[in-house]
Design a protein around this motif. Structure first.
Motif, mmCIF file in Angstrom:
data_model
loop_
_atom_site.group_PDB
_atom_site.id
_atom_site.type_symbol
_atom_site.label_atom_id
_atom_site.label_comp_id
_atom_site.label_asym_id
_atom_site.label_seq_id
_atom_site.Cartn_x
_atom_site.Cartn_y
_atom_site.Cartn_z
ATOM 1 N N MET A 151 0.850 -1.193 0.000
ATOM 2 C CA MET A 151 0.000 0.000 0.000
ATOM 3 C C MET A 151 0.887 1.245 0.000
ATOM 4 N N SER A 152 0.555 2.192 -0.862
ATOM 5 C CA SER A 152 1.369 3.406 -0.923
ATOM 6 C C SER A 152 1.115 4.271 0.315
ATOM 7 N N ALA A 153 2.036 5.231 0.514
ATOM 8 C CA ALA A 153 1.865 6.139 1.657
ATOM 9 C C ALA A 153 0.541 6.893 1.527
ATOM 10 N N PHE A 154 0.205 7.260 0.279
ATOM 11 C CA PHE A 154 -1.054 7.992 0.069
ATOM 12 C C PHE A 154 -2.251 7.135 0.473
ATOM 13 N N ASP A 155 -2.216 5.845 0.049
ATOM 14 C CA ASP A 155 -3.344 4.962 0.377
ATOM 15 C C ASP A 155 -3.458 4.758 1.883
ATOM 16 N N ARG A 156 -2.274 4.649 2.557
ATOM 17 C CA ARG A 156 -2.322 4.461 4.024
ATOM 18 C C ARG A 156 -2.943 5.691 4.688
#
Ligand code: URA
Length: 307
Positions: free
Chosen positions: A1-6
């Motif tokens: 999971m990308s930082a944005f998604d987290r």
């Protein structure tokens, strides 16, 4: 999971927690609303984002007002209204501005509010935008619902019958209207198409659209104590839609670190003239006076006591 998604998942979880706790709204500054609607790629990135827009962090070191002197581009006119926008239940106020900067920021904010057309139906029906009255240096801020016909006519909050009663309450505290600040959740009179008289409660969408102006007024005024007059003010400031003012009145709440006393709206006291109801509001006001370290005379202590 990308930082944005987290970050997105954490934001959605946080909003869902707030909703489960009964918070109906979270606040977005006018600037953030501008930015969200200017960036369709971000707001369309996920279906869940469009139904749960993230609550932006409010940077204490960068007050919105201080950075924004240009008029808004009224994003809400052409964009779908956000599903959740509401009071900044958490967060702290930005740091105080120097007096000259505060005065300039307050005037710039007033100018933006007076030119606002975010609710086209209200902008076209209003006679005046009712920004607020009193001193921006007030220790006490009183917040009502929305202007009525008299306020719309005169461009000043609380000047009709309920307003005259509020003025008497303020005077009974030993203050006058120039020593406090009085504002409303909504700056325009809610329209009543087809009716020449009467008022209506603001819709959630109108409240969500307008309340950033009040948040910015509070950022600048930095009152020591606030009073929410009636259920709409409580809802707008605290996001509490499920707890009535009857249960909350007399009990301190907190708006971004500022003690807030909910009490009945003066219009309620006009409808219900029982001394016991007046006494309840008066006791709330004495609680406010105590918090402001104002003296309370024996005479004041006895107001509206039934023998
Ligand atoms: N009622 C309100 O809530 N506000 C006003 O300004 C007038 C009446």
């Amino acid at each position: 999971m990308s930082a944005f998604d987290r970050l997105l998942t954490a934001t959605i979880d946080h909003l869902e927690d707030l909703r489960n706790q009964g918070v109906g709204f979270v606040s977005l500054s006018p600037r953030t609303v501008d930015e969200l609607f200017r960036r369709p790629a971000v707001s369309n990135a996920s279906p869940s984002l469009s139904s749960n827009p993230p609550m932006p962090p409010r940077s204490p070191s960068s007050p919105v007002v201080a950075r924004r002197s240009d008029p808004p581009t009224d994003p809400v006119v052409s964009a779908p209204s956000p599903a959740i926008i509401l009071p900044a239940a958490g967060g702290t106020l930005p740091p105080p501005l120097a007096p000259a900067a505060k005065e300039a920021a307050f005037l710039a904010l007033q100018k933006r509010a007076l030119a606002c057309t975010r609710c086209p139906h209200l902008a076209s029906s209003r006679k005046n935008v009712v920004f607020g009255v009193g001193t921006p240096d007030a220790r006490l801020l009183l917040v009502g619902e929305a202007p009525g016909a008299d306020e719309d006519e005169q461009g000043e909050p609380f000047v009709g019958k309920a307003g005259q009663l509020l003025t008497k309450i303020i005077q009974a505290m030993g203050l006058d209207r120039n020593q406090v600040y009085i504002a409303n959740i909504l700056k325009c009179r809610p329209d009543t198409p087809g009716q020449s008289a009467g008022n209506r409660k603001p819709t959630s969408e109108e409240m969500a659209t307008c309340i950033p102006f009040l948040h910015e007024q509070i950022d600048l005024i930095r009152p020591e104590v606030m009073v929410a007059l009636g259920a709409t003010a409580v809802e707008g400031l605290l996001g509490k839609t499920s707890v009535g003012v009857t249960r909350l009145r007399g009990h301190w709440q907190t708006y971004r670190g500022i003690p807030l006393m909910p009490t009945y709206h003066p219009a309620y006291l006009l409808r219900n003239q029982a001394p016991s109801e007046k006494r309840k509001v008066w006791e709330d006001m004495m609680t406010v006076m105590t918090r402001l370290k104002m003296p309370i005379s024996e005479k004041q202590q006895g107001y509206f006591l039934t023998k």
